[in-house]
Design a protein around this motif. Structure first.
Motif, short mmCIF file in Angstrom:
data_model
loop_
_atom_site.label_atom_id
_atom_site.label_comp_id
_atom_site.label_asym_id
_atom_site.label_seq_id
_atom_site.Cartn_x
_atom_site.Cartn_y
_atom_site.Cartn_z
N GLY A 81 23.81 -56.66 54.01
CA GLY A 81 25.15 -56.07 53.97
C GLY A 81 25.41 -55.16 55.15
O GLY A 81 24.60 -54.27 55.45
N LYS A 82 26.53 -55.37 55.82
CA LYS A 82 26.91 -54.50 56.94
C LYS A 82 27.10 -53.07 56.44
O LYS A 82 27.84 -52.83 55.49
N GLY A 83 26.44 -52.14 57.12
CA GLY A 83 26.51 -50.75 56.68
C GLY A 83 26.99 -49.81 57.78
O GLY A 83 26.31 -48.83 58.10
N ILE A 84 28.14 -50.11 58.36
CA ILE A 84 28.70 -49.18 59.35
C ILE A 84 29.40 -48.06 58.58
O ILE A 84 30.44 -48.28 57.95
N THR A 85 28.82 -46.87 58.61
CA THR A 85 29.27 -45.80 57.72
C THR A 85 30.57 -45.18 58.21
O THR A 85 31.27 -44.53 57.44
N ALA A 120 24.65 -68.11 54.12
CA ALA A 120 26.10 -68.02 53.96
C ALA A 120 26.55 -66.62 54.35
O ALA A 120 25.89 -65.63 54.02
N HIS A 121 27.64 -66.58 55.08
CA HIS A 121 28.20 -65.31 55.55
C HIS A 121 29.56 -65.11 54.90
O HIS A 121 30.41 -65.99 54.95
N LEU A 122 29.74 -63.96 54.27
CA LEU A 122 31.02 -63.63 53.64
C LEU A 122 31.70 -62.54 54.44
O LEU A 122 31.18 -61.42 54.54
N ASP A 123 32.84 -62.88 55.03
CA ASP A 123 33.62 -61.85 55.73
C ASP A 123 34.56 -61.21 54.72
O ASP A 123 35.53 -61.83 54.28
N ILE A 124 34.25 -59.97 54.34
CA ILE A 124 35.00 -59.30 53.27
C ILE A 124 35.96 -58.24 53.82
O ILE A 124 36.38 -57.33 53.09
N ALA A 125 36.33 -58.40 55.11
CA ALA A 125 37.21 -57.38 55.73
C ALA A 125 38.54 -57.23 54.98
O ALA A 125 39.11 -56.15 54.94
N GLY A 126 39.04 -58.32 54.39
CA GLY A 126 40.33 -58.25 53.72
C GLY A 126 40.26 -57.88 52.25
O GLY A 126 41.29 -57.60 51.63
N THR A 127 39.06 -57.89 51.68
CA THR A 127 38.96 -57.74 50.23
C THR A 127 38.23 -56.48 49.77
O THR A 127 38.27 -56.14 48.60
N VAL A 183 22.24 -64.47 52.13
CA VAL A 183 23.69 -64.30 52.00
C VAL A 183 24.02 -62.95 52.60
O VAL A 183 23.40 -61.94 52.23
N ASP A 184 24.95 -62.93 53.57
CA ASP A 184 25.35 -61.63 54.08
C ASP A 184 26.81 -61.36 53.76
O ASP A 184 27.62 -62.28 53.62
N LEU A 185 27.11 -60.09 53.61
CA LEU A 185 28.48 -59.64 53.34
C LEU A 185 28.83 -58.58 54.37
O LEU A 185 28.05 -57.65 54.59
N ALA A 186 30.00 -58.73 54.99
CA ALA A 186 30.36 -57.80 56.05
C ALA A 186 31.86 -57.68 56.19
O ALA A 186 32.58 -58.68 56.18
N THR A 187 32.34 -56.45 56.33
CA THR A 187 33.74 -56.21 56.73
C THR A 187 33.77 -56.45 58.23
O THR A 187 33.79 -55.53 59.02
N SER A 237 30.98 -51.45 53.27
CA SER A 237 31.18 -52.03 51.95
C SER A 237 30.28 -53.24 51.68
O SER A 237 29.94 -53.51 50.52
N GLY A 238 29.93 -53.98 52.71
CA GLY A 238 28.97 -55.07 52.52
C GLY A 238 27.64 -54.50 52.03
O GLY A 238 27.03 -55.01 51.09
N GLY A 239 27.22 -53.42 52.67
CA GLY A 239 25.98 -52.75 52.25
C GLY A 239 26.10 -52.21 50.83
O GLY A 239 25.17 -52.35 50.02
N ALA A 240 27.25 -51.64 50.52
CA ALA A 240 27.46 -51.10 49.17
C ALA A 240 27.37 -52.23 48.14
O ALA A 240 26.81 -52.05 47.05
#
Ligand code: BES
Ligand code: MN
Ligand code: ZN
Length: 499
Positions: free
Chosen positions: A265-269, A460-467, A371-375, A291-294
């Motif tokens: 999970g992307k964790g840019i604080t 799999a990469h989830l771009d969660i910038a919009g959600t 699986v990664d999640l990232a804004t 939020s990906g990190g969260a």
């Protein structure tokens, strides 16, 4: 909040607010006729006067007379054809918000009978909607009168045969929702609070609470691991970066090898953009760039509490992207842990740089899938808006599974392409890869960048910038962080089998 299942007549439920979900109808359904009689046919008169028709999100509340509850809240489910788990989540969320506005401390919710949905799924959806609908981030509020703490939710079902299935659903729903609430809490904290070291502390605390192994790599270890991606992005900040590794292992037993899944999970604080600084408007929202990190924290919590039969690794690179004196620069060439070099054209495309090191690190655990999640990109927000995240990757069956888990949790994922064209777009001029490929297909070129760091592992990469963040109040979300991804991941893990 306590959540319980009771076999009790709704008219007898001693509660502050009785929530009664109703499908679109003109007549009180049979299951609720006794309640309506006790209420002096109040529900029927609302229906007849068309004051309430059971349309989705419709709501009517009135003081209860003739029954044990203090207030009745009728909440619409929409038409029978539309009735699914999401309709139940929304109704429970809207109902519990109305109850909270009336300062209810206890709430009872009538479990509607929905033929298409198994009892466990109904209970899970109602519990998720209720607990997420009750969420507020109010630890910094001093002026507003505090709300009565809602501390009890009871699901009422007349059907004795459903009891144990409902309880199973409640357990699943409670763990999923509370884990998503944790993710919301982490993301909603101000950037100056949820610094990388603070995130590491939260990971350690979570590890102690639910039984996770937690390892935190500080600068010295990051140097040793040659993680110049994470170090470069963190260099402009007074709050140094970290790599957080959370590990859950299923209890021993059974001869079968447990699958290992890596969640990154992307964790840019906080993402100021760095030297390629962002415009001021809405920059405050960039506190949620972790939020990906969260979501990964939440998923690991859920996996542990559910006792899932897998080995799950959570990897969260945490860094604050700032334009401080030591900041990395446009034009820099950064050597990632894998050895590949990254040409930095824009310091605001920082997520992919920290993820490069984290994805590379994930391979050390020989996972069956990553699986990664990232804004990750504004381009994804433009392409898909806020109704779904984007999913891309290197393995079609995995992408399909992510989509299916997204449908079940209503944290939906929609595919965008990741093709050789996109990989070409980010070919470096003086290094191996550029960190941006220009404005065209921004979400796909970001994914193409990440693909360099996953090797041959299904990914799999989830771009969660919009959600991950909402600026609108929704039935079971308030403005701010949504906790998106936690419930999707738990659904994905729940019925994992070899790819
Ligand atoms: N964190 C942002 C992406 C983002 C945008 C998240 C909107 C949530 C809502 C990311 O780090 C970023 O700045 N991306 C840039 C990349 C560009 C410079 C190639 C973008 O999308 O503009
Ligand atoms: Mn950025
Ligand atoms: Zn960012």
């Amino acid at each position: 909040m306590r959540v319980e299942v009771k076999r009790e007549d709704p008219a007898r439920a001693r509660t502050d607010a009785l929530i009664v979900p109703l499908s679109k109808t003109e007549r009180v359904p049979r299951a609720l006729q006794a309640l309506d009689t006790a209420l002096g046919r109040r529900i029927q008169s609302y229906l007849e006067a068309a004051e309430f028709r059971g349309k989705a999100a419709e709501l009517v509340a009135f003081p209860a007379e003739g029954i044990a509850a203090k207030t009745v809240i009728l909440v619409g489910l929409g038409t029978e054809e539309e009735l699914n788990a999401e309709a139940l989540r929304r109704a429970a969320g809207a109902g519990i918000k109305a109850a909270a506005r009336r300062r209810a401390a206890s709430v009872a919710l009538v479990v509607p009978s929905v033929r298409r949905l198994a009892p466990a799924d109904r209970a899970q959806a109602l519990t998720e909607g209720g607990l997420l609908g009750a969420y507020r981030f109010d630890r910094y509020r001093e002026l507003e009168e505090p709300r009565g703490a809602l501390d009890e939710l009871v699901l009422l079902s007349a059907d004795a045969r459903e009891g144990s299935a409902l309880r199973r659903g409640v357990k699943q729903g409670r763990i999923a929702a509370e884990s998503a609430r944790l993710a919301r809490d982490l993301s909603n904290e101000p950037g100056s609070v949820h610094t990388p070291e603070w995130m590491a502390d939260q990971a350690r605390k979570l590890g102690r609470e639910v039984g996770l192994k937690v390892k935190v790599l500080a600068e010295r270890e990051l140097e040793r691991e040659k993680m110049q991606g994470i170090l470069s992005v963190g260099r402009g900040s007074a709050n140094p970066p970290r790599l957080i590794v959370l590990e859950y292992n299923a209890p021993a037993g059974g001869a079968r090898r447990r699958p290992t899944l890596a969640l990154v999970g992307k964790g840019i604080t906080f993402d100021s953009g760095g030297i390629s600084i962002k415009p001021a408007a809405n920059m405050h929202e960039m506190k949620h760039d972790m939020s990906g990190g969260a979501a990964v924290f939440g998923a690991l919590r859920g996996a542990a509490l559910l006792g899932l039969p897998q080995h799950v690794i959570g990897i969260v690179p945490v860094a604050q992207n700032m334009p401080g004196a030591g900041a990395y620069l446009p034009g820099d060439i950064v050597r990632a842990a894998s050895g590949k070099t990254i040409e930095v054209l824009n310091t605001d495309a920082e997520g992919r740089i920290v993820l490069a090191d984290a994805l590379h690190h994930a391979q050390r655990f020989k996972p069956d899938a990553i699986v990664d999640l990232a804004t990750l990109t504004g381009a994804c927000v433009i392409a898909l808006g806020s109704a779904c995240c984007a999913v891309m990757g290197n393995n079609e069956p995995l992408i399909k599974r992510v989509q299916a888990a997204g449908d079940r949790s209503h944290e939906r994922a929609w595919p965008l392409p990741l093709w050789d064209e996109h990989k070409k777009q980010i070919k470096g001029d003086v290094g191996d890869i550029k960190n941006t490929g220009g404005r065209e297909a921004g979400a796909s070129t970001a994914a193409a960048f990440l693909s360099h760091f996953v090797g041959a592992t299904p990914w799999a990469h989830l771009d969660i910038a919009g959600t991950a963040w909402t600026t609108r109040e929704q039935p079971y979300c308030v403005k701010g962080a949504t906790g998106f991804g936690v419930r999707l991941l738990l659904e994905l893990l729940r019925d994992w089998s070899a790819l």
